[in-house]
Write a protein that holds these residues in place. Structure first.
Motif, PDB file in Angstrom:
ATOM      1  N   ASP A  74       0.846  -1.193   0.000  1.00  0.00           N
ATOM      2  CA  ASP A  74       0.000   0.000   0.000  1.00  0.00           C
ATOM      3  C   ASP A  74       0.885   1.248   0.000  1.00  0.00           C
ATOM      4  O   ASP A  74       1.792   1.371   0.828  1.00  0.00           O
ATOM      5  N   GLU A  75       0.611   2.164  -0.938  1.00  0.00           N
ATOM      6  CA  GLU A  75       1.325   3.444  -1.057  1.00  0.00           C
ATOM      7  C   GLU A  75       2.822   3.270  -1.332  1.00  0.00           C
ATOM      8  O   GLU A  75       3.624   4.162  -1.036  1.00  0.00           O
ATOM      9  N   ILE A  76       3.226   2.159  -1.926  1.00  0.00           N
ATOM     10  CA  ILE A  76       4.646   1.935  -2.186  1.00  0.00           C
ATOM     11  C   ILE A  76       5.167   2.851  -3.288  1.00  0.00           C
ATOM     12  O   ILE A  76       6.388   3.018  -3.456  1.00  0.00           O
ATOM     13  N   HIS A  77       4.288   3.497  -4.048  1.00  0.00           N
ATOM     14  CA  HIS A  77       4.740   4.423  -5.081  1.00  0.00           C
ATOM     15  C   HIS A  77       5.475   5.624  -4.501  1.00  0.00           C
ATOM     16  O   HIS A  77       6.122   6.376  -5.230  1.00  0.00           O
ATOM     17  N   LYS A  78       5.403   5.812  -3.174  1.00  0.00           N
ATOM     18  CA  LYS A  78       6.146   6.887  -2.522  1.00  0.00           C
ATOM     19  C   LYS A  78       7.639   6.551  -2.383  1.00  0.00           C
ATOM     20  O   LYS A  78       8.448   7.413  -2.060  1.00  0.00           O
ATOM     21  N   TYR A  79       7.975   5.290  -2.615  1.00  0.00           N
ATOM     22  CA  TYR A  79       9.367   4.841  -2.600  1.00  0.00           C
ATOM     23  C   TYR A  79       9.968   5.120  -3.980  1.00  0.00           C
ATOM     24  O   TYR A  79       9.421   4.693  -4.996  1.00  0.00           O
TER      25      TYR A  79
END
Length: 392
Positions: A74-79
């Motif tokens: 979840d929300e790994i696109h912030k990496y």
């Protein structure tokens, strides 16, 4: 109430062969859907949220729970390196576990750096509740055939009224409380700007971006001019264009554009803008139009993401000023035209003109007033509570 979301079966089927990405607005139910899939379809699954410190360590160290057959990121696109990370995990472990990725941004756009993920994932856009979904009506849409409208249920009109008032975001729709709705509006935009956008985009003036978000509900349904907003906020055209793009990437609003066709003098200029949360719109007519737009966009995305049709949502407007609110095309060919009215039962002359000019197979004039359904001049005038049961 809804047992599982409308994308549930399609996602679980695709997970057998590829990664699945689920994008959509904040608080639309992505995490709930992902966990529902994990609980009901896998013996063990691992849910990891990049915003959680311990989960972040687990992701970076790749220390997933033993025997997990599904990993939810979840929300790994912030990496920054998320794309290469997922590519590596999928290529190495696709026979060991399935991968489901969720995020409150356009995951198909935030694919930065490294090799492409092309061919390794399917992308779904999760929408708020619609009338058909709340009533648990299974979709029966046959391309290039007329819509099928099931017999109305006893609670159809009441459910429509609640959706119109509270919007389709699950938590607030279920609560049906006006105080909670006002708090939801304030907190959602604030967190969208100060958490989601801030973590990915390099925006110095977040306060002005938030002001822009507060202004947009007033722009719903009319031709959208960046120049007018630029003057209001005292920023450059480049800046306001970037901010609008960012808010759209984070599913705050969506734009639809005029349909261009060689047989009509079309306009290739300003789009119209609508919100993912129509309950923010104050004007009744604009709010109603936004609600219909949201339902039509949901159907278009379903046809594209699930069925593979190149379905797109437009509006019609020519240089003579004739306009029809919505047009859905399949493979660039007009399929269905929709004009939206609060109470007008006389068929729109503009709708009749475009139906004949573009040879549009199906035309509907959708009115907010209940218990209306008749044909006139090859146009079906129909109540919104009935029309929306034929969508997704």
């Amino acid at each position: 109430m809804i047992k599982n979301r409308y994308l549930y079966s399609s996602i679980t089927s695709d997970l057998k062969n590829k990664m699945v990405f689920i994008g959509g607005p904040r608080q639309v139910g992505k995490t709930t859907l992902a966990q529902y899939i994990g609980i009901n379809n896998y013996k063990k699954y691992n849910y990891l949220n990049w915003d959680n410190y311990e989960d972040r360590k687990t992701i970076l160290q790749r220390k997933f729970k033993a025997e997990s057959s599904l990993i939810v990121f979840d929300e790994i696109h912030k990496y920054k390196q998320w794309k290469n990370y997922l590519k590596g995990e999928f290529d190495k472990n696709k026979d060991k576990f399935h991968i489901l990725v969720t995020g409150s941004a356009r995951l198909d756009l935030y694919r930065k750096g490294g090799d492409s993920l092309m061919g390794r994932y399917h992308y779904y856009r999760l929408h708020p509740f619609s009338l058909a979904e709340v009533l648990e009506i299974k979709p029966d849409i046959k391309i290039f055939k007329k819509l099928v409208f099931p017999d109305l249920k006893k609670n159809t009109e009441k459910t429509f009224t609640n959706l119109f008032a509270f919007g389709g975001f699950p938590e607030i729709f279920i609560k049906k409380n006006h105080k909670e709705l006002r708090r939801f509006h304030n907190e959602r935009l604030d967190r969208l700007i100060k958490e989601d956008v801030r973590d990915i985009e390099q925006i110095r003036d977040l306060s002005s971006l938030q002001i822009l978000g507060e202004i947009l509900p007033e722009k719903v349904g009319s031709l959208f001019s960046l120049n007018a907003l630029r003057e209001d906020l005292q920023v450059t055209h480049k800046t306001i264009s970037l901010w609008i793009d960012i808010l759209e990437r984070f599913y705050y609003h969506f734009r639809i554009y005029p349909f261009f066709f060689k047989t009509i003098r079309s306009l290739r200029k300003e789009p119209k803008i609508y919100l993912w949360d129509w309950s923010q719109v104050k004007n009744e007519g604009n709010k109603f139009e936004n609600m219909i737009a949201s339902h039509l966009l949901k159907m278009s995305h379903f046809l594209y993401d699930v069925e593979g049709y190149k379905a797109e949502l437009y509006f019609l407007r020519d240089k003579e000023g004739r306009e029809v609110d919505f047009l859905i095309t399949i493979d660039k060919k007009p399929w269905m035209a929709i004009e939206v009215k609060l109470s007008e039962e006389k068929p729109s002359n503009h709708l009749k003109y475009f139906v004949k000019k573009l040879n549009i197979p199906f035309a509907y004039q959708v009115v907010k007033q209940s218990k209306i359904d008749f044909w006139q001049d090859n146009i079906r005038i129909i109540s919104a509570d009935k029309f929306l049961t034929g969508l997704i």
